[in-house]
Design a protein around this motif. Sequence first.
Motif, PDB file in Angstrom:
ATOM      1  N   LYS A 178      23.538  21.230  84.013  1.00  0.00           N
ATOM      2  CA  LYS A 178      24.028  19.923  83.564  1.00  0.00           C
ATOM      3  C   LYS A 178      25.265  20.087  82.684  1.00  0.00           C
ATOM      4  O   LYS A 178      26.249  19.345  82.828  1.00  0.00           O
ATOM      5  CB  LYS A 178      22.912  19.218  82.787  1.00  0.00           C
ATOM      6  N   ILE A 219      28.307  20.956  84.942  1.00  0.00           N
ATOM      7  CA  ILE A 219      28.818  19.795  85.680  1.00  0.00           C
ATOM      8  C   ILE A 219      29.656  18.909  84.771  1.00  0.00           C
ATOM      9  O   ILE A 219      30.744  18.456  85.140  1.00  0.00           O
ATOM     10  CB  ILE A 219      27.655  19.017  86.322  1.00  0.00           C
ATOM     11  N   ASP A 220      29.170  18.677  83.547  1.00  0.00           N
ATOM     12  CA  ASP A 220      29.934  17.869  82.585  1.00  0.00           C
ATOM     13  C   ASP A 220      31.266  18.533  82.252  1.00  0.00           C
ATOM     14  O   ASP A 220      32.304  17.862  82.156  1.00  0.00           O
ATOM     15  CB  ASP A 220      29.121  17.662  81.305  1.00  0.00           C
ATOM     16  N   ASP A 228      22.186  19.256  94.316  1.00  0.00           N
ATOM     17  CA  ASP A 228      22.599  18.452  93.159  1.00  0.00           C
ATOM     18  C   ASP A 228      24.061  18.693  92.804  1.00  0.00           C
ATOM     19  O   ASP A 228      24.788  17.763  92.456  1.00  0.00           O
ATOM     20  CB  ASP A 228      21.718  18.761  91.949  1.00  0.00           C
ATOM     21  N   ASP A 229      24.515  19.960  92.883  1.00  0.00           N
ATOM     22  CA  ASP A 229      25.924  20.263  92.619  1.00  0.00           C
ATOM     23  C   ASP A 229      26.821  19.514  93.594  1.00  0.00           C
ATOM     24  O   ASP A 229      27.842  18.931  93.215  1.00  0.00           O
ATOM     25  CB  ASP A 229      26.187  21.775  92.765  1.00  0.00           C
ATOM     26  N   LYS A 277      26.132  16.788  95.430  1.00  0.00           N
ATOM     27  CA  LYS A 277      26.056  15.333  95.274  1.00  0.00           C
ATOM     28  C   LYS A 277      26.849  14.858  94.058  1.00  0.00           C
ATOM     29  O   LYS A 277      27.548  13.844  94.109  1.00  0.00           O
ATOM     30  CB  LYS A 277      24.595  14.899  95.145  1.00  0.00           C
ATOM     31  N   LYS A 278      26.739  15.583  92.946  1.00  0.00           N
ATOM     32  CA  LYS A 278      27.334  15.115  91.700  1.00  0.00           C
ATOM     33  C   LYS A 278      28.823  15.422  91.597  1.00  0.00           C
ATOM     34  O   LYS A 278      29.555  14.704  90.908  1.00  0.00           O
ATOM     35  CB  LYS A 278      26.591  15.740  90.516  1.00  0.00           C
TER      36      LYS A 278
END
Length: 287
Positions: A166, A169-170, A191-192, A194-195
Amino acid sequence: MDALLSIRDLEKRIDEFHLGPLDLTIEPGTITALIGNNGSGKSTLLKMIMNLVQPGMGNIKVNNILVHSDNENWKPYVAYQPQTIIGWDPFTGEMLKDLIAPLYPNWDESLFLRMVELFEIPLNKKFSKLSQGVQQKLNLTLTLPRNAPLLILDEPTSFMDIPSKKLLIDLLVDWMEPGDRSIIIASHQIDDIKKLSDYLFVLHNGEVLGHFEKEALMENYARYWLSDSVSEESIPGVVSREEHVLISNNPKETESYFEQMNTKWTNRSSLEMEDIITLLLTKNKGQ
């Protein structure tokens, strides 16, 4: 703005494996996820971009400079985080930073220190003494602050814990804020993808399956539940079918067919990214 990366007619043969031909353009301000099954050629492609592997055919340009030539002026424009690091074991994080930072004129020391604090990295420990997860965090902490316009990440979160993923990603979202940078990320982490990603470049056993805009790809797939069984004939757009459930990659054509055949569906839903990627990679073309 000019493309940060331009790949044309690229091919590489290694024993029985053949990659390409492939074409890819990376524009500033975009994040492209490199997707593929194991052995599809993702890491080989990234190594060719970095001039670590010679292509059999085609050319690669970074900032309009040919990579596979005597001119190495393209190197400051790229920061590369490989999946496996070789040769770092005897060095501490501080020593590695002192070696790497001077090579990049836009090195961001404040970002480096921030990542060290966020990821709780012990800079005084030798690389070989760190866990795989902390090694990966240190690798990223020595890559992102280079502030090269093109950032290439090969499986950057494979050993990282959930809170660290998390944080990364931020950090990447913040890093992209100026709008003149791009990221290529090779990852199996849904998740990587998609985000972060704007585009998906999909490989299967060395073959290019497509270069997709993520949101458009998501909109192009739909799952239908039918109240009655349908004939075994081919249905436009349908790529998977099981009893009363069909999946289409062209809902407009599929629904037009349903209307013509007076076929009713009881429910329709979008597909998850994981399901779409699975369909692409397994080449499920069931009719």
